[in-house]
Design a protein around this motif. Structure first.
Motif, PDB file in Angstrom:
ATOM      1  N   ALA A 307      32.760 -80.282  59.589  1.00  0.00           N
ATOM      2  CA  ALA A 307      33.462 -80.129  60.864  1.00  0.00           C
ATOM      3  C   ALA A 307      32.985 -81.172  61.871  1.00  0.00           C
ATOM      4  CB  ALA A 307      33.218 -78.724  61.417  1.00  0.00           C
ATOM      5  N   SER A 308      33.748 -81.358  62.933  1.00  0.00           N
ATOM      6  CA  SER A 308      33.280 -82.209  64.029  1.00  0.00           C
ATOM      7  C   SER A 308      32.220 -81.429  64.810  1.00  0.00           C
ATOM      8  CB  SER A 308      34.445 -82.555  64.960  1.00  0.00           C
ATOM      9  OG  SER A 308      34.917 -81.373  65.610  1.00  0.00           O
ATOM     10  N   PRO A 309      31.299 -82.120  65.479  1.00  0.00           N
ATOM     11  CA  PRO A 309      30.275 -81.396  66.250  1.00  0.00           C
ATOM     12  C   PRO A 309      30.865 -80.445  67.288  1.00  0.00           C
ATOM     13  CG  PRO A 309      29.643 -83.688  65.980  1.00  0.00           C
ATOM     14  CD  PRO A 309      31.034 -83.570  65.445  1.00  0.00           C
ATOM     15  N   ALA A 310      31.914 -80.872  67.965  1.00  0.00           N
ATOM     16  CA  ALA A 310      32.522 -80.013  68.996  1.00  0.00           C
ATOM     17  C   ALA A 310      33.121 -78.759  68.363  1.00  0.00           C
ATOM     18  CB  ALA A 310      33.592 -80.786  69.763  1.00  0.00           C
ATOM     19  N   TYR A 311      33.818 -78.943  67.235  1.00  0.00           N
ATOM     20  CA  TYR A 311      34.408 -77.770  66.582  1.00  0.00           C
ATOM     21  C   TYR A 311      33.319 -76.840  66.053  1.00  0.00           C
ATOM     22  CZ  TYR A 311      36.761 -74.644  63.445  1.00  0.00           C
ATOM     23  OH  TYR A 311      37.193 -73.486  62.828  1.00  0.00           O
ATOM     24  N   ALA A 312      32.262 -77.398  65.489  1.00  0.00           N
ATOM     25  CA  ALA A 312      31.182 -76.568  64.931  1.00  0.00           C
ATOM     26  C   ALA A 312      30.606 -75.654  66.013  1.00  0.00           C
ATOM     27  CB  ALA A 312      30.087 -77.446  64.331  1.00  0.00           C
ATOM     28  N   ARG A 313      30.379 -76.218  67.198  1.00  0.00           N
ATOM     29  CA  ARG A 313      29.850 -75.399  68.304  1.00  0.00           C
ATOM     30  C   ARG A 313      30.825 -74.284  68.672  1.00  0.00           C
ATOM     31  NH1 ARG A 313      28.077 -80.547  70.001  1.00  0.00           N
ATOM     32  NH2 ARG A 313      29.907 -80.817  71.347  1.00  0.00           N
ATOM     33  N   LYS A 314      32.116 -74.634  68.732  1.00  0.00           N
ATOM     34  CA  LYS A 314      33.130 -73.624  69.074  1.00  0.00           C
ATOM     35  C   LYS A 314      33.207 -72.542  68.003  1.00  0.00           C
ATOM     36  CE  LYS A 314      36.239 -76.697  71.637  1.00  0.00           C
ATOM     37  NZ  LYS A 314      37.501 -77.453  71.528  1.00  0.00           N
ATOM     38  N   ALA A 315      33.133 -72.940  66.741  1.00  0.00           N
ATOM     39  CA  ALA A 315      33.252 -71.978  65.638  1.00  0.00           C
ATOM     40  C   ALA A 315      32.107 -70.974  65.664  1.00  0.00           C
ATOM     41  CB  ALA A 315      33.286 -72.715  64.300  1.00  0.00           C
ATOM     42  N   LEU A 316      30.896 -71.457  65.935  1.00  0.00           N
ATOM     43  CA  LEU A 316      29.747 -70.550  65.994  1.00  0.00           C
ATOM     44  C   LEU A 316      29.908 -69.556  67.149  1.00  0.00           C
ATOM     45  CD1 LEU A 316      26.754 -72.979  65.274  1.00  0.00           C
ATOM     46  CD2 LEU A 316      27.960 -71.494  63.666  1.00  0.00           C
ATOM     47  N   ALA A 317      30.312 -70.058  68.310  1.00  0.00           N
ATOM     48  CA  ALA A 317      30.521 -69.171  69.458  1.00  0.00           C
ATOM     49  C   ALA A 317      31.653 -68.185  69.172  1.00  0.00           C
ATOM     50  CB  ALA A 317      30.844 -70.005  70.700  1.00  0.00           C
ATOM     51  N   HIS A 318      32.652 -68.641  68.442  1.00  0.00           N
ATOM     52  CA  HIS A 318      33.794 -67.794  68.090  1.00  0.00           C
ATOM     53  C   HIS A 318      33.338 -66.612  67.225  1.00  0.00           C
ATOM     54  CE1 HIS A 318      38.147 -67.973  68.579  1.00  0.00           C
ATOM     55  NE2 HIS A 318      38.292 -67.473  67.360  1.00  0.00           N
ATOM     56  N   CYS A 319      32.372 -66.861  66.342  1.00  0.00           N
ATOM     57  CA  CYS A 319      31.847 -65.783  65.491  1.00  0.00           C
ATOM     58  C   CYS A 319      31.228 -64.677  66.343  1.00  0.00           C
ATOM     59  CB  CYS A 319      30.790 -66.335  64.524  1.00  0.00           C
ATOM     60  SG  CYS A 319      31.447 -67.391  63.231  1.00  0.00           S
ATOM     61  N   VAL A 320      30.491 -65.072  67.380  1.00  0.00           N
ATOM     62  CA  VAL A 320      29.841 -64.101  68.258  1.00  0.00           C
ATOM     63  C   VAL A 320      30.893 -63.247  68.968  1.00  0.00           C
ATOM     64  CG1 VAL A 320      28.368 -63.829  70.296  1.00  0.00           C
ATOM     65  CG2 VAL A 320      27.800 -65.537  68.561  1.00  0.00           C
ATOM     66  N   THR A 321      31.938 -63.912  69.491  1.00  0.00           N
ATOM     67  CA  THR A 321      32.989 -63.187  70.213  1.00  0.00           C
ATOM     68  C   THR A 321      33.782 -62.286  69.276  1.00  0.00           C
ATOM     69  OG1 THR A 321      33.182 -65.180  71.578  1.00  0.00           O
ATOM     70  CG2 THR A 321      34.843 -63.489  71.892  1.00  0.00           C
ATOM     71  N   ALA A 322      34.045 -62.771  68.063  1.00  0.00           N
ATOM     72  CA  ALA A 322      34.786 -61.957  67.087  1.00  0.00           C
ATOM     73  C   ALA A 322      33.984 -60.719  66.692  1.00  0.00           C
ATOM     74  CB  ALA A 322      35.116 -62.797  65.852  1.00  0.00           C
ATOM     75  N   ALA A 323      32.672 -60.868  66.557  1.00  0.00           N
ATOM     76  CA  ALA A 323      31.822 -59.725  66.211  1.00  0.00           C
ATOM     77  C   ALA A 323      31.826 -58.694  67.335  1.00  0.00           C
ATOM     78  CB  ALA A 323      30.395 -60.196  65.941  1.00  0.00           C
ATOM     79  N   ARG A 324      31.840 -59.196  68.570  1.00  0.00           N
ATOM     80  CA  ARG A 324      31.891 -58.279  69.717  1.00  0.00           C
ATOM     81  C   ARG A 324      33.207 -57.500  69.702  1.00  0.00           C
ATOM     82  NH1 ARG A 324      31.107 -61.918  73.887  1.00  0.00           N
ATOM     83  NH2 ARG A 324      28.962 -62.104  73.167  1.00  0.00           N
ATOM     84  N   SER A 325      34.290 -58.182  69.365  1.00  0.00           N
ATOM     85  CA  SER A 325      35.597 -57.523  69.267  1.00  0.00           C
ATOM     86  C   SER A 325      35.587 -56.430  68.209  1.00  0.00           C
ATOM     87  CB  SER A 325      36.670 -58.577  68.937  1.00  0.00           C
ATOM     88  OG  SER A 325      37.838 -57.976  68.428  1.00  0.00           O
ATOM     89  N   LEU A 326      34.920 -56.728  67.092  1.00  0.00           N
ATOM     90  CA  LEU A 326      34.842 -55.767  65.993  1.00  0.00           C
ATOM     91  C   LEU A 326      34.068 -54.512  66.425  1.00  0.00           C
ATOM     92  CD1 LEU A 326      35.921 -55.941  63.084  1.00  0.00           C
ATOM     93  CD2 LEU A 326      33.660 -56.733  62.375  1.00  0.00           C
ATOM     94  N   ALA A 327      33.016 -54.717  67.195  1.00  0.00           N
ATOM     95  CA  ALA A 327      32.214 -53.591  67.660  1.00  0.00           C
ATOM     96  C   ALA A 327      32.955 -52.766  68.725  1.00  0.00           C
ATOM     97  CB  ALA A 327      30.890 -54.098  68.227  1.00  0.00           C
ATOM     98  N   ASP A 328      33.674 -53.462  69.594  1.00  0.00           N
ATOM     99  CA  ASP A 328      34.360 -52.770  70.689  1.00  0.00           C
ATOM    100  C   ASP A 328      35.611 -52.040  70.222  1.00  0.00           C
ATOM    101  OD1 ASP A 328      32.448 -53.748  72.372  1.00  0.00           O
ATOM    102  OD2 ASP A 328      33.691 -55.385  73.190  1.00  0.00           O
TER     103      ASP A 328
END
Length: 331
Positions: A307-328
């Protein structure tokens, strides 16, 4: 449920680029509950998955040949380079994880993918020789113990979690690993031997072990019998025939590291939609929605080296937000 406590989201291992401090800063800043030791294969041989793990082996050494990594008699430049880069990555992790307490993941190639990738002196894969497979697994186990001790020393508050990368495991079990000539394949490995070898490496490590494969047809049942704490996989590759194994894994307390965020540059949708398939599967299997957030760790579908560095950072942050959605919203 499993006694092992993991964070809600983490990465797989690899990131783009070659700056160890930047990688450690990104990982620890994004995954406050479940960081990991980043891998940077773009640096070249020795930073790649196989070379990095070859550098961990005890009294087994490997060097780069045109055909790949080959076992040699003594540590050479390639081994030294692999160990140096790992040390650099650990230094950076120690700096940015200072004071951290909680689960911390490190990755290494598992014994079967290693046996399929490392060549013997005759050019054939170590997989072709049962004795070589045993020796390699023993050396790996010893090296992992030392590596985990080093991680504990550097980040005293961490509870290490070991991820064994086994992308070739299914091919090993099916006799699909090609010989050096390319004209034939190595015989399928005995499933009981595969299971016993994995178990011995995991028991030696003495920490919770997650086995990762982003190949199709991950052998969930075999991994569960071997004693894994979790299975990491590309959620998009699941088929109907995997579903019973998934249900049994969840009910048996095995954590699912569900790769739901694309690992190469893509348009990232609403994080809730990334985990909608997980919710759908949960309903189809009749599993308790209350177990969902405790049973699933959200990850990218595979490593992010491509991945590009910018996308990699976004993808990792996206995982955190998606996990929060799963919990909520488990249902």
């Amino acid at each position: 449920m499993s006694e092992h406590v993991f964070g809600p989201a983490t990465g797989i291992g690899s990131l783009p680029g070659g700056d160890a401090r930047e990688a450690a800063k990104t990982v620890t800043g994004t995954f406050e509950e479940f960081p990991y030791l980043a891998e940077l294969p773009a640096r070249g041989p020795g930073a790649d998955m196989i070379g990095r793990t070859a550098g961990l082996l005890v009294e087994v050494y490997a060097r780069v040949e045109p055909s790949g990594w080959r076992i040699g008699d003594r540590p050479g430049m390639d081994t030294r380079r692999a160990r140096s880069w790992l040390g650099e990555d650990l230094d950076a992790l120690e700096e940015f994880a200072h004071g951290y307490e909680g689960p911390l993941k490190v990755q290494a190639v598992g014994p079967w993918t290693l046996a399929a990738a490392l060549e013997l002196k005759n050019g054939e894969a170590a997989l072709s020789d049962a004795g070589a497979c045993r020796d390699l697994a023993g050396s790996l186990a010893e090296g992992l113990v030392r590596h985990l001790d080093d991680v504990r020393r550097r980040v005293p508050g961490a509870t290490p979690v070991l991820q064994l990368d086994e992308p070739s495991l299914t091919a090993v079990l099916r006799g699909q690993i090609k010989s050096a000539s390319g004209y034939r394949t190595h015989r399928a490995a005995d499933r009981q031997v595969v299971e016993a070898t994995l178990r011995s490496v995991m028991e030696a490590a003495g920490v919770p072990v997650v086995v990762h494969s982003c190949a199709p047809d991950v052998p969930f049942a075999l991994l569960r019998r071997a004693g894994v704490a979790g299975v990491s996989f590309d959620f998009g590759l699941l088929t109907e025939r995997d579903e019973d194994s998934i249900g049994e894994a969840v009910e048996g307390g095995t954590k699912l590291f569900a790769g739901v965020v694309p690992s190469t540059d893509a348009a990232l949708s609403d994080p809730a939609s990334n985990v909608s398939g997980v919710r759908t599967l949960w309903r189809r299997l009749g599993l308790n929605p209350g177990l969902l957030a405790d049973s699933v760790v959200v990850t990218p579908s595979c490593g992010l080296a491509g991945a590009s560095p910018a996308y990699a950072r976004k993808a990792l942050a996206h995982c955190v937000t998606a996990a929060r959605s799963l919990a909520d919203n488990p249902e």
